[in-house]
Design a protein around this motif. Structure first.
Motif, mmCIF file in Angstrom:
data_model
loop_
_atom_site.group_PDB
_atom_site.id
_atom_site.type_symbol
_atom_site.label_atom_id
_atom_site.label_comp_id
_atom_site.label_asym_id
_atom_site.label_seq_id
_atom_site.Cartn_x
_atom_site.Cartn_y
_atom_site.Cartn_z
ATOM 1 N N ALA A 77 0.817 -1.218 0.000
ATOM 2 C CA ALA A 77 0.000 0.000 0.000
ATOM 3 C C ALA A 77 0.852 1.270 0.000
ATOM 4 O O ALA A 77 0.360 2.347 -0.313
ATOM 5 C CB ALA A 77 -0.936 0.010 1.203
ATOM 6 N N LEU A 78 2.111 1.140 0.332
ATOM 7 C CA LEU A 78 3.021 2.302 0.392
ATOM 8 C C LEU A 78 3.746 2.566 -0.932
ATOM 9 O O LEU A 78 4.483 3.542 -1.042
ATOM 10 C CB LEU A 78 4.112 2.062 1.445
ATOM 11 C CG LEU A 78 3.856 2.400 2.896
ATOM 12 C CD1 LEU A 78 5.108 2.077 3.708
ATOM 13 C CD2 LEU A 78 3.502 3.869 3.081
ATOM 14 N N ARG A 79 3.534 1.712 -1.894
ATOM 15 C CA ARG A 79 4.303 1.819 -3.149
ATOM 16 C C ARG A 79 4.250 3.225 -3.754
ATOM 17 O O ARG A 79 3.191 3.838 -3.806
ATOM 18 C CB ARG A 79 3.744 0.866 -4.202
ATOM 19 C CG ARG A 79 3.986 -0.585 -3.922
ATOM 20 C CD ARG A 79 3.493 -1.426 -5.086
ATOM 21 N NE ARG A 79 2.124 -1.047 -5.459
ATOM 22 C CZ ARG A 79 1.656 -1.056 -6.708
ATOM 23 N NH1 ARG A 79 2.438 -1.459 -7.696
ATOM 24 N NH2 ARG A 79 0.420 -0.699 -6.961
ATOM 25 N N TYR A 107 -7.924 -4.205 8.257
ATOM 26 C CA TYR A 107 -7.012 -3.509 7.345
ATOM 27 C C TYR A 107 -6.162 -4.531 6.588
ATOM 28 O O TYR A 107 -5.962 -4.419 5.369
ATOM 29 C CB TYR A 107 -6.115 -2.530 8.106
ATOM 30 C CG TYR A 107 -5.234 -1.721 7.181
ATOM 31 C CD1 TYR A 107 -5.753 -0.651 6.475
ATOM 32 C CD2 TYR A 107 -3.888 -2.058 6.993
ATOM 33 C CE1 TYR A 107 -4.960 0.088 5.597
ATOM 34 C CE2 TYR A 107 -3.087 -1.328 6.121
ATOM 35 C CZ TYR A 107 -3.627 -0.255 5.424
ATOM 36 O OH TYR A 107 -2.837 0.453 4.552
ATOM 37 N N LYS A 110 -8.063 -6.121 3.710
ATOM 38 C CA LYS A 110 -8.237 -5.193 2.586
ATOM 39 C C LYS A 110 -6.924 -5.039 1.804
ATOM 40 O O LYS A 110 -6.897 -5.111 0.575
ATOM 41 C CB LYS A 110 -8.672 -3.839 3.163
ATOM 42 C CG LYS A 110 -8.971 -2.761 2.164
ATOM 43 C CD LYS A 110 -9.437 -1.489 2.895
ATOM 44 C CE LYS A 110 -9.390 -0.283 1.958
ATOM 45 N NZ LYS A 110 -9.459 0.989 2.701
ATOM 46 N N ALA A 111 -5.849 -4.856 2.539
ATOM 47 C CA ALA A 111 -4.566 -4.585 1.883
ATOM 48 C C ALA A 111 -3.987 -5.846 1.235
ATOM 49 O O ALA A 111 -3.485 -5.810 0.107
ATOM 50 C CB ALA A 111 -3.576 -4.010 2.895
ATOM 51 N N ILE A 114 -5.520 -6.850 -2.133
ATOM 52 C CA ILE A 114 -4.961 -6.107 -3.271
ATOM 53 C C ILE A 114 -3.613 -6.715 -3.664
ATOM 54 O O ILE A 114 -3.347 -6.980 -4.839
ATOM 55 C CB ILE A 114 -4.800 -4.612 -2.916
ATOM 56 C CG1 ILE A 114 -6.180 -3.978 -2.698
ATOM 57 C CG2 ILE A 114 -4.022 -3.880 -4.004
ATOM 58 C CD1 ILE A 114 -6.133 -2.563 -2.132
ATOM 59 N N PRO B 393 -4.982 0.501 -7.177
ATOM 60 C CA PRO B 393 -5.562 0.222 -5.866
ATOM 61 C C PRO B 393 -4.572 0.359 -4.714
ATOM 62 O O PRO B 393 -3.392 0.063 -4.859
ATOM 63 C CB PRO B 393 -6.035 -1.232 -5.996
ATOM 64 C CG PRO B 393 -5.225 -1.817 -7.091
ATOM 65 C CD PRO B 393 -4.889 -0.687 -8.027
ATOM 66 N N THR B 394 -5.061 0.809 -3.589
ATOM 67 C CA THR B 394 -4.278 0.831 -2.361
ATOM 68 C C THR B 394 -5.233 0.751 -1.181
ATOM 69 O O THR B 394 -6.372 1.189 -1.281
ATOM 70 C CB THR B 394 -3.418 2.104 -2.230
ATOM 71 O OG1 THR B 394 -2.679 2.032 -0.996
ATOM 72 C CG2 THR B 394 -4.262 3.370 -2.207
ATOM 73 N N ALA B 395 -4.739 0.198 -0.087
ATOM 74 C CA ALA B 395 -5.564 0.132 1.120
ATOM 75 C C ALA B 395 -5.520 1.441 1.894
ATOM 76 O O ALA B 395 -6.349 1.680 2.764
ATOM 77 C CB ALA B 395 -5.067 -1.001 2.009
ATOM 78 N N ARG B 396 -4.539 2.278 1.591
ATOM 79 C CA ARG B 396 -4.408 3.529 2.343
ATOM 80 C C ARG B 396 -5.456 4.545 1.905
ATOM 81 O O ARG B 396 -5.876 4.555 0.752
ATOM 82 C CB ARG B 396 -3.004 4.121 2.148
ATOM 83 C CG ARG B 396 -1.924 3.229 2.703
ATOM 84 C CD ARG B 396 -0.554 3.784 2.388
ATOM 85 N NE ARG B 396 -0.219 4.909 3.218
ATOM 86 C CZ ARG B 396 0.435 5.984 2.795
ATOM 87 N NH1 ARG B 396 0.802 6.085 1.534
ATOM 88 N NH2 ARG B 396 0.710 6.962 3.617
ATOM 89 N N ARG B 407 2.767 9.163 -6.285
ATOM 90 C CA ARG B 407 2.349 7.779 -6.475
ATOM 91 C C ARG B 407 1.962 7.514 -7.933
ATOM 92 O O ARG B 407 2.306 6.477 -8.509
ATOM 93 C CB ARG B 407 1.163 7.523 -5.534
ATOM 94 C CG ARG B 407 0.698 6.112 -5.469
ATOM 95 C CD ARG B 407 -0.319 5.945 -4.343
ATOM 96 N NE ARG B 407 -0.942 4.653 -4.434
ATOM 97 C CZ ARG B 407 -2.019 4.414 -5.190
ATOM 98 N NH1 ARG B 407 -2.605 5.364 -5.866
ATOM 99 N NH2 ARG B 407 -2.496 3.175 -5.243
ATOM 100 N N TYR B 410 5.062 7.189 -10.171
ATOM 101 C CA TYR B 410 5.764 5.910 -10.009
ATOM 102 C C TYR B 410 4.947 4.722 -10.522
ATOM 103 O O TYR B 410 5.506 3.784 -11.101
ATOM 104 C CB TYR B 410 6.156 5.684 -8.546
ATOM 105 C CG TYR B 410 7.435 6.396 -8.162
ATOM 106 C CD1 TYR B 410 8.672 5.947 -8.607
ATOM 107 C CD2 TYR B 410 7.412 7.537 -7.371
ATOM 108 C CE1 TYR B 410 9.848 6.611 -8.270
ATOM 109 C CE2 TYR B 410 8.583 8.209 -7.023
ATOM 110 C CZ TYR B 410 9.797 7.731 -7.481
ATOM 111 O OH TYR B 410 10.958 8.385 -7.159
ATOM 112 N N LEU B 411 3.646 4.741 -10.303
ATOM 113 C CA LEU B 411 2.845 3.542 -10.571
ATOM 114 C C LEU B 411 1.924 3.672 -11.778
ATOM 115 O O LEU B 411 1.407 2.671 -12.275
ATOM 116 C CB LEU B 411 1.987 3.190 -9.345
ATOM 117 C CG LEU B 411 2.715 3.112 -7.997
ATOM 118 C CD1 LEU B 411 1.732 2.746 -6.900
ATOM 119 C CD2 LEU B 411 3.849 2.105 -8.053
#
Lengths: 428, 428
Positions: A77-79, A107, A110-111, A114, B393-396, B407, B410-411
């Motif tokens: 999720a930090l990517r 959490y 969910k994460a 993905i 997608p991200t959980a954050r 983001r 980069y992605l």
């Protein structure tokens, strides 16, 4: 011959690594899978395989599935965030808080969903995965990866020092939780998902914790994964913490977390000196080369070409989220990029990685941690990708299969994977 | 206020470069375009603009269109191939033969159609483009780019020495063909596509040719694009060919191809010494920083941070096909990557590029070659991209707009561009 679900033939433009430096390429060939294992590549299909179901890829590229030797699932999720920092401040400011949030199983679900979904759809057939320190969330991740079709080693992370209070374990807790996690894993009966001991790295693991993990490694006969010699400040910190080791790697070796009978993966090895490189070699350790990560955190570049020349085990890794991309295609490109700048700017005695060499570490090099994987040679676990390179337009015609493979790695993406097989099972 | 087709309002999460080091970011704002020019960014829409048609991007990212300061259209078909060579052997073995094939207008049409289509669908709003030595094919490329929606400078390449016979021009031919091409361009009445003089680089242009081009530049009041100080062997070769210049750049300056009144773009400037850097600065030359190209050909890395600190003009470039990707998002990443390895491995006195700095050179830095472009500040030509970052997608949750922008770079990919505007005209 008994016809099974995972016995079949693929036909297409086949490419794989014959050796570290040599790409094998066939314009039109048959790759035969029997019971999940490759029988080899044939330009004419032998009579004995003609009863097997055949999938004609219509001239598309067929290459081995890849191995990502080092990736942090809870950092997915930090990517692509906070890439203007180096290792230690980045860990403290962003990674530890993010990982700590996996105490919340909601959490985590969910994460990790993905993460598992994207790993399934990528080029990665096999991976060594760091989870967090939480045993429940780690089990959840393992359940999801079991469903993903990939073959993985997954580790609950251990750490008992130099980690913020909100995320630290005591030595005793860490060892107890690890044992409980290992027992729970045994009860799950996973077929594709195996545990791997995962001391985070020496700065966050006391000598007592390391020794305790060494005993667990022996008791459960487990492989090990960790980090090694990534960043110069980190190495200084290790010297300060463990003044009596001969090199950073020795902090793992002396605890039984590396050894001739103890398979281990060490991520990075950017700054390993001769003593350390020899120790890695002597003990058959795998180096998880993580080029994008090592660039993003300004760590440096590992001398992969030299490691390969010395006969060491080297695999490729994305190291999300110090690496922003879980794409193994991107990792191959980044390995070449990093090696070229290392050559031009730092050490002209170590040549850059050629395309065949970078392809090798992504497939056969890292695949060896899983046994025989990452090749279509006879006896290799059958991991394969079918790639639609014709969807990347060009005016040129008559490209060779090697040229097509190089072009695909530079220009292609996961969206162009038309089929993926792991140990002979079709993932999609 | 008169309502025109290219007068409108966009609403979304707006991000652009305020300065070299500062990213301006607005969670929910209005960007106003009147007659193709930005009126600025507003968190509340001023009354005077309320009659304009409004497109609500639903919270998507809105950022300026980007400028690719250096790309070779006829090399597009070569992308991702033969990346294991350095500059001079790569040119001789692959680039010259490929470019020579544009004598065939049928091939040129096929190849340039792919190029123009992909440029249209990417993040590039403006570009400086090398064609080949062929005037007909160059005109064809210009016609296609005129239709693409991009604003471009396009140049017929000149070269009269050190080029294989099958592709070389004589000095006289080269100058005559250039004049004919310039006249033909004038008759076409292009609105978006302008000619730029394009001596390939000093190794392939005699002093006589350079001087002839310098006269044409003055006569037609034209900008200039070329290559400069990319590779150490190239620089040695220039010293041998032109022993009486004070530096490589001087070979352009003395011919009138660079100068205070002669806008010019010099690709690379990896190894420019102090004399050369000062000459570039004094003459307002634009540096087309081409990080992926400089990596792929093992050229090195330009000290972009230093150039910026010295107040020089720096833009970003993909330099296809020494760069494999025409993606400006990839170019931003590669600029950061390259700067980090340059810092760690070569010169710790020159800091890496931060994300805002790399974003700046991709937008406002290179945009300045086209006047005021690459920003949403009042008075800037209105180039914009609407980007669907929520599809990654991200959980954050709760990411700031700056975090979302980093983001995305980069992605993200070109497939996530949902709309593109150039000078207020919607391209798609």
């Amino acid at each position: 011959m008994k016809k099974e679900d995972n016995s079949f033939v693929l036909r297409g433009a086949v490419v794989y690594s014959g050796s570290e430096t040599e790409l094998m390429a066939y314009e039109d060939a048959f790759v035969v899978c029997v019971n999940g294992v490759s029988e080899g590549v044939f330009t004419e299909l032998p009579e004995v395989y003609k009863a097997l179901p055949l999938t004609d890829a219509g001239g598309m590229l067929i290459m081995p599935g890849m191995t990502d030797l080092h990736i942090h699932a809870p950092q997915y999720a930090l990517r692509g965030s906070y890439m203007d920092l180096e290792l230690l401040p980045w860990l403290n400011s962003y990674v530890f808080p993010e990982e700590a949030s996996y105490a919340d199983l909601g959490y985590a679900k969910k994460a990790y969903e993905i993460f598992a979904t994207e790993m399934r759809s990528g080029a990665t057939a096999r991976a060594c995965v760091f989870a967090t320190a939480h045993q429940e969330a780690t089990l959840l991740l393992m359940e999801m990866l079991e469903e993903s079709g990939l073959m993985t080693f997954v580790g609950k992370v251990n750490m008992d020092r130099n980690v913020p209070d909100y995320y630290a374990e005591s030595t005793e807790q860490s060892l107890l939780a690890t044992r409980e996690w290992l027992e729970a894993v045994q009860n799950k009966g996973f077929k594709k998902t195996r545990p791997i001991l995962t001391p985070r790295f020496t700065p966050s693991c006391s000598r007592e914790l390391m020794q305790g993990l060494g005993k667990l490694a022996a008791e459960y006969d487990l492989p090990v994964q960790s980090h090694l010699s990534e960043n110069l400040s980190e190495i200084d910190f290790v010297k300060e913490l463990e003044p009596d080791v001969s090199c950073y790697a020795d902090s793992y070796l002396r605890a039984g977390l590396m050894g001739k009978d103890r398979p281990c993966v060490m991520a990075h090895c950017v700054w390993s000196d001769e003593t350390e490189a020899e120790m890695l070699k002597d003990n058959g350790a795998f180096i998880a080369h993580s080029p994008e990560s090592n660039i993003n955190l300004c760590s440096g570049v590992a001398p992969v070409k030299r490691y390969l020349a010395e006969g060491m085990h080297v695999g490729l890794a994305t190291d999300v989220s110090a690496g922003t991309s879980a794409s193994m295609f991107a990792a191959i490109r980044n390995a070449i990029y990093a090696s070229k700048l290392r050559f031009r700017l730092y050490d002209e005695n170590t040549a850059p990685l050629s395309f065949p060499e970078a392809f090798y570490i992504a497939t056969k090099g890292g695949g060896a941690f899983f046994g025989k994987a990452g090749s279509f040679e006879k006896g290799y676990l059958f991991d394969a990708l079918i790639l639609d390179d014709a969807s990347i337009p060009t005016a040129r015609t008559g490209l060779s299969v090697s040229e097509r493979a190089e072009r695909f790695i530079y220009l292609g993406s996961e969206q162009l994977i038309r089929a993926k097989y792991v140990s002979g099972e079709r993932v999609f």
